[in-house]
Design a protein around this motif. Sequence first.
Motif, PDB file in Angstrom:
ATOM      1  N   VAL A 200      17.522   5.883 -14.235  1.00  0.00           N
ATOM      2  CA  VAL A 200      18.668   5.239 -14.866  1.00  0.00           C
ATOM      3  C   VAL A 200      19.821   5.133 -13.867  1.00  0.00           C
ATOM      4  O   VAL A 200      20.238   6.131 -13.278  1.00  0.00           O
ATOM      5  N   SER A 201      20.343   3.926 -13.681  1.00  0.00           N
ATOM      6  CA  SER A 201      21.516   3.699 -12.829  1.00  0.00           C
ATOM      7  C   SER A 201      22.742   3.531 -13.712  1.00  0.00           C
ATOM      8  O   SER A 201      22.722   2.731 -14.650  1.00  0.00           O
ATOM      9  N   HIS A 202      23.802   4.270 -13.392  1.00  0.00           N
ATOM     10  CA  HIS A 202      25.041   4.149 -14.157  1.00  0.00           C
ATOM     11  C   HIS A 202      26.184   4.697 -13.322  1.00  0.00           C
ATOM     12  O   HIS A 202      26.048   5.737 -12.675  1.00  0.00           O
ATOM     13  N   SER A 203      27.293   3.976 -13.300  1.00  0.00           N
ATOM     14  CA  SER A 203      28.455   4.361 -12.513  1.00  0.00           C
ATOM     15  C   SER A 203      28.020   4.629 -11.058  1.00  0.00           C
ATOM     16  O   SER A 203      27.387   3.782 -10.446  1.00  0.00           O
ATOM     17  N   LYS A 204      28.307   5.813 -10.530  1.00  0.00           N
ATOM     18  CA  LYS A 204      27.917   6.147  -9.152  1.00  0.00           C
ATOM     19  C   LYS A 204      26.722   7.097  -9.118  1.00  0.00           C
ATOM     20  O   LYS A 204      26.496   7.786  -8.122  1.00  0.00           O
ATOM     21  N   GLN A 205      25.958   7.109 -10.198  1.00  0.00           N
ATOM     22  CA  GLN A 205      24.827   8.027 -10.307  1.00  0.00           C
ATOM     23  C   GLN A 205      23.498   7.294 -10.487  1.00  0.00           C
ATOM     24  O   GLN A 205      23.437   6.210 -11.062  1.00  0.00           O
ATOM     25  N   VAL A 206      22.457   7.956 -10.013  1.00  0.00           N
ATOM     26  CA  VAL A 206      21.084   7.613 -10.371  1.00  0.00           C
ATOM     27  C   VAL A 206      20.526   8.852 -11.054  1.00  0.00           C
ATOM     28  O   VAL A 206      20.386   9.903 -10.422  1.00  0.00           O
ATOM     29  N   SER A 207      20.269   8.745 -12.342  1.00  0.00           N
ATOM     30  CA  SER A 207      19.771   9.880 -13.111  1.00  0.00           C
ATOM     31  C   SER A 207      18.281   9.724 -13.359  1.00  0.00           C
ATOM     32  O   SER A 207      17.818   8.628 -13.686  1.00  0.00           O
ATOM     33  N   VAL A 208      17.551  10.823 -13.204  1.00  0.00           N
ATOM     34  CA  VAL A 208      16.098  10.814 -13.375  1.00  0.00           C
ATOM     35  C   VAL A 208      15.742  11.671 -14.578  1.00  0.00           C
ATOM     36  O   VAL A 208      16.126  12.848 -14.654  1.00  0.00           O
ATOM     37  N   TYR A 209      15.007  11.071 -15.528  1.00  0.00           N
ATOM     38  CA  TYR A 209      14.673  11.730 -16.784  1.00  0.00           C
ATOM     39  C   TYR A 209      13.162  11.860 -16.962  1.00  0.00           C
ATOM     40  O   TYR A 209      12.404  11.015 -16.466  1.00  0.00           O
ATOM     41  N   LEU A 220      21.283  11.874  -8.638  1.00  0.00           N
ATOM     42  CA  LEU A 220      21.770  11.555  -7.302  1.00  0.00           C
ATOM     43  C   LEU A 220      23.162  10.957  -7.419  1.00  0.00           C
ATOM     44  O   LEU A 220      23.407  10.102  -8.276  1.00  0.00           O
ATOM     45  N   ASN A 221      24.071  11.394  -6.562  1.00  0.00           N
ATOM     46  CA  ASN A 221      25.425  10.855  -6.539  1.00  0.00           C
ATOM     47  C   ASN A 221      25.621  10.011  -5.296  1.00  0.00           C
ATOM     48  O   ASN A 221      25.337  10.460  -4.182  1.00  0.00           O
ATOM     49  N   LEU A 222      26.084   8.780  -5.488  1.00  0.00           N
ATOM     50  CA  LEU A 222      26.276   7.858  -4.380  1.00  0.00           C
ATOM     51  C   LEU A 222      27.764   7.569  -4.189  1.00  0.00           C
ATOM     52  O   LEU A 222      28.567   7.775  -5.107  1.00  0.00           O
ATOM     53  N   PRO A 223      28.151   7.064  -3.017  1.00  0.00           N
ATOM     54  CA  PRO A 223      29.566   6.809  -2.742  1.00  0.00           C
ATOM     55  C   PRO A 223      30.060   5.471  -3.299  1.00  0.00           C
ATOM     56  O   PRO A 223      31.177   5.062  -2.995  1.00  0.00           O
ATOM     57  N   THR A 224      29.227   4.807  -4.088  1.00  0.00           N
ATOM     58  CA  THR A 224      29.594   3.493  -4.616  1.00  0.00           C
ATOM     59  C   THR A 224      29.023   3.327  -6.022  1.00  0.00           C
ATOM     60  O   THR A 224      28.165   4.107  -6.441  1.00  0.00           O
ATOM     61  N   ASN A 225      29.500   2.338  -6.748  1.00  0.00           N
ATOM     62  CA  ASN A 225      28.911   2.019  -8.037  1.00  0.00           C
ATOM     63  C   ASN A 225      27.493   1.505  -7.829  1.00  0.00           C
ATOM     64  O   ASN A 225      27.276   0.582  -7.040  1.00  0.00           O
ATOM     65  N   VAL A 226      26.548   2.116  -8.522  1.00  0.00           N
ATOM     66  CA  VAL A 226      25.136   1.778  -8.359  1.00  0.00           C
ATOM     67  C   VAL A 226      24.731   0.766  -9.433  1.00  0.00           C
ATOM     68  O   VAL A 226      24.922   1.010 -10.617  1.00  0.00           O
ATOM     69  N   TYR A 227      24.186  -0.358  -8.993  1.00  0.00           N
ATOM     70  CA  TYR A 227      23.768  -1.386  -9.935  1.00  0.00           C
ATOM     71  C   TYR A 227      22.270  -1.343 -10.226  1.00  0.00           C
ATOM     72  O   TYR A 227      21.823  -1.853 -11.243  1.00  0.00           O
ATOM     73  N   SER A 228      21.493  -0.736  -9.333  1.00  0.00           N
ATOM     74  CA  SER A 228      20.043  -0.710  -9.534  1.00  0.00           C
ATOM     75  C   SER A 228      19.411   0.378  -8.682  1.00  0.00           C
ATOM     76  O   SER A 228      19.916   0.717  -7.603  1.00  0.00           O
ATOM     77  N   ALA A 229      18.304   0.924  -9.176  1.00  0.00           N
ATOM     78  CA  ALA A 229      17.532   1.912  -8.423  1.00  0.00           C
ATOM     79  C   ALA A 229      16.059   1.762  -8.776  1.00  0.00           C
ATOM     80  O   ALA A 229      15.710   1.313  -9.867  1.00  0.00           O
ATOM     81  N   SER A 230      15.200   2.139  -7.840  1.00  0.00           N
ATOM     82  CA  SER A 230      13.762   2.004  -8.047  1.00  0.00           C
ATOM     83  C   SER A 230      13.036   3.198  -7.437  1.00  0.00           C
ATOM     84  O   SER A 230      13.457   3.737  -6.408  1.00  0.00           O
ATOM     85  N   LEU A 231      11.948   3.591  -8.092  1.00  0.00           N
ATOM     86  CA  LEU A 231      11.148   4.728  -7.646  1.00  0.00           C
ATOM     87  C   LEU A 231       9.863   4.243  -6.986  1.00  0.00           C
ATOM     88  O   LEU A 231       9.176   3.360  -7.506  1.00  0.00           O
ATOM     89  N   HIS A 232       9.543   4.822  -5.845  1.00  0.00           N
ATOM     90  CA  HIS A 232       8.305   4.517  -5.126  1.00  0.00           C
ATOM     91  C   HIS A 232       7.100   4.762  -6.040  1.00  0.00           C
ATOM     92  O   HIS A 232       7.099   5.726  -6.828  1.00  0.00           O
ATOM     93  N   PRO A 233       6.074   3.913  -5.985  1.00  0.00           N
ATOM     94  CA  PRO A 233       4.913   4.058  -6.882  1.00  0.00           C
ATOM     95  C   PRO A 233       4.245   5.420  -6.832  1.00  0.00           C
ATOM     96  O   PRO A 233       3.714   5.899  -7.832  1.00  0.00           O
TER      97      PRO A 233
END
Length: 318
Positions: A200-209, A220-233
Amino acid sequence: MAKQTPLTCSGHTRPVVDLSFSEITEDGYFLISACKDGKPMLRQGDTGDWIGTFLGHKGAVWAATLNKNATKAATGAADFSANLWDAVTGETVATFPHKHIVKAVAFSPDCTRLLTGGQEKLVRSFYVEKPAADPDVIGTHEGAIKKAIWTEDGKTTITAADDKTIRKWEVNTKQEVQRITLSSLPSDVQLSSDGTVLIVSHSKQVSVYDAAKFEKLFELNLPTNVYSASLHPQKKYIVAGGEDLKLYKFDYESLEELDSYKGHFGPVHIVRFSPDGELYASGSEDGTVRLWQCHIGTNYGLWRCVQQGEEDEGATTT
């Protein structure tokens, strides 16, 4: 040390807002892109070579997806419709009318149903082989729906909306069975290839559930607003992109940041791994799709290993 040299896929004239890969077929794998220019494009996945453009929408296309074997495509658009396409001929198979902008589309695992969501705040399931039949309304959000995905068994769906919730719905009973409440608006959700993990991408985080329990595993905390994230197969890496134009790559186990690259000239709206995990694709406000090599320095697709000391030829355009 080998340098990351992205392949730049041109052709769109407005921001690219969604990407989806097929699974690996006899003819390789394929990539579809959704763009505000209203003309989704199909490409060969490993090279970015243009195959065709789907013509028919009369507004920005916000979502695009392929079924597993790349025989069908689906798109959601600002013309208040979701379209079903023959991905081989490029012809429109069916148009599913809505009463507002469609921002999410997803095929069920067996490709018998098409899930949609958008500004109407309704989660709908259409029948692919019976386009004239009334859809099932599976559930309702209190905010516009951003993303919609199916779980691997096809019995439940997961939606993310502007009401700051991620919800799981049981398709047959049309009941909400689980919910994640976020502190900020979700921008993207993706289910892992094996269906066990939700990104899940939201604000400056990528949360894994944990996808079954809907319990947070890590963030994961990033230095910018995160619009998308993807997990390696194979769950080796997480890649993410957002407002600062960069692509970030993290080790999934250690959570260490491995790389960050700036290749786009606008914010990154969407990023997705290829089905074999050899590359990831990004779509940007700059109107391009870029392909990035996961293992730099290997021969793959159009990439050829450049030995140290050889002349750097720069980015390749397809």
